[in-house]
Design a protein around this motif. Sequence first.
Motif, PDB file in Angstrom:
ATOM      1  N   HIS A   1     -47.754 -63.881 -28.571  1.00 47.21           N
ATOM      2  CA  HIS A   1     -48.791 -64.243 -27.596  1.00 47.21           C
ATOM      3  C   HIS A   1     -49.398 -62.969 -27.021  1.00 47.21           C
ATOM      4  O   HIS A   1     -48.677 -62.137 -26.485  1.00 47.21           O
TER       5      HIS A   1
ATOM      6  N   ALA B   1     -46.091 -64.101 -20.719  1.00 47.41           N
ATOM      7  CA  ALA B   1     -46.905 -65.308 -20.818  1.00 47.41           C
ATOM      8  C   ALA B   1     -47.152 -65.992 -19.478  1.00 47.41           C
ATOM      9  O   ALA B   1     -47.222 -67.219 -19.399  1.00 47.41           O
TER      10      ALA B   1
ATOM     11  N   VAL C   1     -44.412 -58.253 -18.056  1.00 46.03           N
ATOM     12  CA  VAL C   1     -45.419 -57.854 -19.052  1.00 46.03           C
ATOM     13  C   VAL C   1     -46.780 -58.244 -18.505  1.00 46.03           C
ATOM     14  O   VAL C   1     -46.980 -59.376 -18.051  1.00 46.03           O
TER      15      VAL C   1
ATOM     16  N   GLU D   1     -48.996 -54.399 -22.068  1.00 49.70           N
ATOM     17  CA  GLU D   1     -48.878 -54.804 -23.481  1.00 49.70           C
ATOM     18  C   GLU D   1     -50.255 -54.994 -24.103  1.00 49.70           C
ATOM     19  O   GLU D   1     -51.032 -55.854 -23.694  1.00 49.70           O
TER      20      GLU D   1
END
Length: 308
Positions: free
Chosen positions: A144, A96, A116, A137
Motif C-alpha cells: 500500500h 495505512a 509510517v 515512505e
Amino acid sequence: MKTRITELLGCEYPIIQGGMAWVAEHTLASAVSNAGGIGLIAGGSAPIDYLREQIRLCKEKTNKPFGVNIMLMSPNADDLAQLCIDEGVKVITTGAGNPGKYMVAWKEAGIKVMPVVPSVALARRMEKSGADAVIAEGTESGGHIGENTTMCLVPQVVDAVEIPVIAAGGIADGRGMAAAFMLGAEGVQIGTRFLASEECQIHPTFKELVINAKDTDNIVTGRYTGHPCRNIKTKFAKKLATGEKEGTLSPEEFEQLTVGALRRAVVDGDVESGSFLCGAISGMVNDIKPCAEIVREINDGAEKLLKI
Ligand code: TUI
C-alpha cells in the motif's frame, strides 16, 4: 553507525525491517534484531492470538529490541494496539492510516512509536501527537503506497519535523542507505531486500519472483479503489491492471479478486491468483542471503560512502 534512531531504539544499526503483512513473522523479525537492526512482526489483519504468539516466540529467539507493525485498516487494530501494551512491546510502527487515537496509551506504556507517513502534513500531525520518529515512505515501496517518491518526500519531512526521520521505499543496499542519509534521514526501513533472506518464511516461489525480477517487473494496481498497491508484475497483476485501465473490472470486482490475495502469494506461492507485494527495487535484489549478512553489507556499504 550511531544516530538518534540507534539511541532511541537501543540497536546497533539504524536499519528497520519493514512490517510486511503476512511476511514479517517472528523468525524474520528475530533474525533482523539479532543482526543488530530492528525486526518487526506485522500485525496485518491477523487475529489477536496469532500476534500474541508471534511476540512471545520472538522473545524466545532474541534478547534484542524488536517491534510490531499495526496496520490501521485492520478490523482488529484496536485489539492489536492494546495487545502490544499488554505484552510489553517496546517499538511500534503503524501503516495505512493515522494512529492518533492510540498515541496517548502507547506513550504512557513507554513504547517508542514510529508511524509510517506518506506526506509532510501527516508527519507534522504525528510529531504533535507525540511520535518518537516518523518513517517517510516513498511510492517505491511495496504494498500500500502514497504518491510521493522517497527522493522528494524524505528531505521535505526532514525539514518539517524535529524528530528523527527514517527513510523507506527503494532502499536495498549501502548506496540507498547513504543516499537517504544525505537527504537527512537518520535510519532506513527496508522490506524488499529482506523478502530474499534465508530467514524469511514466504513461499519459495515468492522469493524466486523477487530475485528474478528486473527493473520493469513491478506494477501498481488498485489506484481506483483508493488502495494502490505495488506488486510484482505477474499475469494476475497484469490482469488486474488491465481491468482497471480498460474499465472491464469494477472497483467491487477488483476488491473481490484481491480478497486473500496476499495470503495466496505468501503462503501458497499461487501465481494465478496471489498478489506478490514487493517494492520497485526488486530488480536489484538478486540473491538470497542470511539477514545478518544483509544488515552488515547495507550498513558497511553506507558507512564507507559516508566516510564515517
Ligand atoms: O501500510 C503500508 N503498506 C502496506 S499495508 C498492506 S495490507 C493492506 N491490505 C489491503 C489494503 C491496504 C493495505 C500492504 N502494504 N505502508 C505504510 C503506508 N502507510 N503507506 C501509506 C500509508 C499511509 C496512508 C495514509 C499512512 C497514513 C495515511 O493517512 C491517512 C490519514 O488518515 O491521514
